[in-house]
Motif scaffolding. Structure first.
Motif, PDB file in Angstrom:
ATOM      1  N   UNK A  13      34.954  46.854  47.407  1.00 31.95           N
ATOM      2  CA  UNK A  13      34.758  45.622  47.631  1.00 31.95           C
ATOM      3  C   UNK A  13      33.360  44.989  46.868  1.00 31.95           C
ATOM      4  N   UNK A  14      33.804  43.973  46.332  1.00 32.99           N
ATOM      5  CA  UNK A  14      32.872  43.207  45.496  1.00 32.99           C
ATOM      6  C   UNK A  14      32.596  41.883  46.327  1.00 32.99           C
ATOM      7  N   UNK A  15      31.428  41.429  46.250  1.00 34.83           N
ATOM      8  CA  UNK A  15      30.800  40.145  46.261  1.00 34.83           C
ATOM      9  C   UNK A  15      30.550  39.446  44.882  1.00 34.83           C
ATOM     10  N   UNK A  16      31.255  38.629  44.478  1.00 36.12           N
ATOM     11  CA  UNK A  16      31.310  38.293  43.024  1.00 36.12           C
ATOM     12  C   UNK A  16      31.252  39.439  41.977  1.00 36.12           C
ATOM     13  N   UNK A  17      29.980  39.528  41.417  1.00 36.15           N
ATOM     14  CA  UNK A  17      29.682  40.759  40.291  1.00 36.15           C
ATOM     15  C   UNK A  17      29.247  41.676  41.060  1.00 36.15           C
ATOM     16  N   UNK A  18      28.782  41.866  42.349  1.00 37.78           N
ATOM     17  CA  UNK A  18      28.251  42.759  43.046  1.00 37.78           C
ATOM     18  C   UNK A  18      29.050  43.868  43.619  1.00 37.78           C
ATOM     19  N   UNK A  19      29.541  45.019  43.263  1.00 41.82           N
ATOM     20  CA  UNK A  19      30.372  45.904  43.955  1.00 41.82           C
ATOM     21  C   UNK A  19      29.473  46.768  44.857  1.00 41.82           C
ATOM     22  N   UNK A  20      29.758  46.548  46.040  1.00 38.05           N
ATOM     23  CA  UNK A  20      29.097  47.324  47.325  1.00 38.05           C
ATOM     24  C   UNK A  20      29.711  48.534  47.811  1.00 38.05           C
TER      25      UNK A  20
END
Length: 257
Positions: A13-20
């Motif tokens: 799961x990514x939020x923009x370039x941030x893969x959480x």
């Protein structure tokens, strides 16, 4: 079909370039209690939200009782986002309790518990009231049915929230740090309700920082850090005999706190 309550396969799961979340895979068997432990920001709550389709996975699959969550296959290898109607139907299998209680302040405890069965399941109000009273009794609040949220303690409000989720007769319960917003003296009353559900055989996935609760109740512990699963196994093995340095440090710091 695996026969599991939940199958999570290569979920990211990514939020923009941030893969959480990064390549998460594990399952939850029916009747099992799994606790997700780990530092804040490790992806635990996001994972729960993906299971209940409050967040859409970037890649991978989430199956709840053998049915894909969030997407449906319209042709071999071709997926589309599930219609709102199908999504609402799949969510009926899942009860979710959040950190915050989110009760309707203008409704009594009884009315809060009745609301979803009446509005979603179209249950007659007399029947819904009877069922709601049974759920309030289940969480030890029979004598608070006519109280408004402002008249209840935080622990009582969270127990109403649990009763509200149970009123939809879910097959699995998701708890997202259900005691984190409570004063310390109120934590025990909420955990005792969750322990009771475990004893009744409810399938549960619990995000918590209450390590002793995980040791007492969980069948399995999943330790997450940085969006990945670091360790997974029986609670005593993971908590007291962690294999990874990261998990050993985390549990050591909790014991010193």
């Amino acid at each position: 079909m695996s026969g599991n309550a939940v199958d999570i396969t290569h979920v990211s799961k990514r939020f923009g370039n941030n893969e959480v979340l990064t390549d998460i895979s594990f399952d939850v068997r029916e009747g099992e209690v799994v606790c997700l432990l780990g530092p804040s920001g490790s992806g635990k709550s996001t994972l729960l939200r993906c299971i209940n389709q409050l967040e859409v996975v970037t890649t991978g699959d989430v199956l709840v009782f053998g049915k894909r969550v969030g997407y449906e296959e319209v042709a071999p290898g071709t997926l589309r986002v599930t219609s709102p109607e199908r999504l609402a139907e799949s969510r009926r299998e899942i009860g979710m309790v959040f950190q915050r209680f989110n009760l309707f302040p203008h409704m009594t405890a009884l009315e809060n518990v009745m609301e979803a069965p009446v509005q979603v399941r179209r249950m007659p109000k007399v029947e819904a009231a009877e069922a709601a009273r049974a759920q309030l009794k289940r969480v030890g609040l029979s004598d608070r049915a006519e109280f408004y949220p402002s008249q209840l303690s935080g622990g009582q409000q969270q127990r109403v929230a649990i009763a509200r989720a149970l009123a939809m007769q879910p097959r699995i319960m998701l708890f997202d740090e259900p005691t984190s917003a409570l004063d310390p003296e109120l934590v025990g009353e909420v955990l005792s309700v969750i322990k009771q559900l475990a004893a009744e055989g409810m399938t549960m996935l619990v995000v918590t920082h209450q390590v002793q609760f995980a040791l007492d109740v969980a069948d399995r512990v999943v330790f997450m850090d940085g969006g990945v699963i670091v360790e997974e196994g029986p609670p005593v093995r993971v908590v007291e005999h962690a294999q990874s340095e990261r998990a050993r440090k985390f549990f050591s710091e909790l014991r010193r706190a």
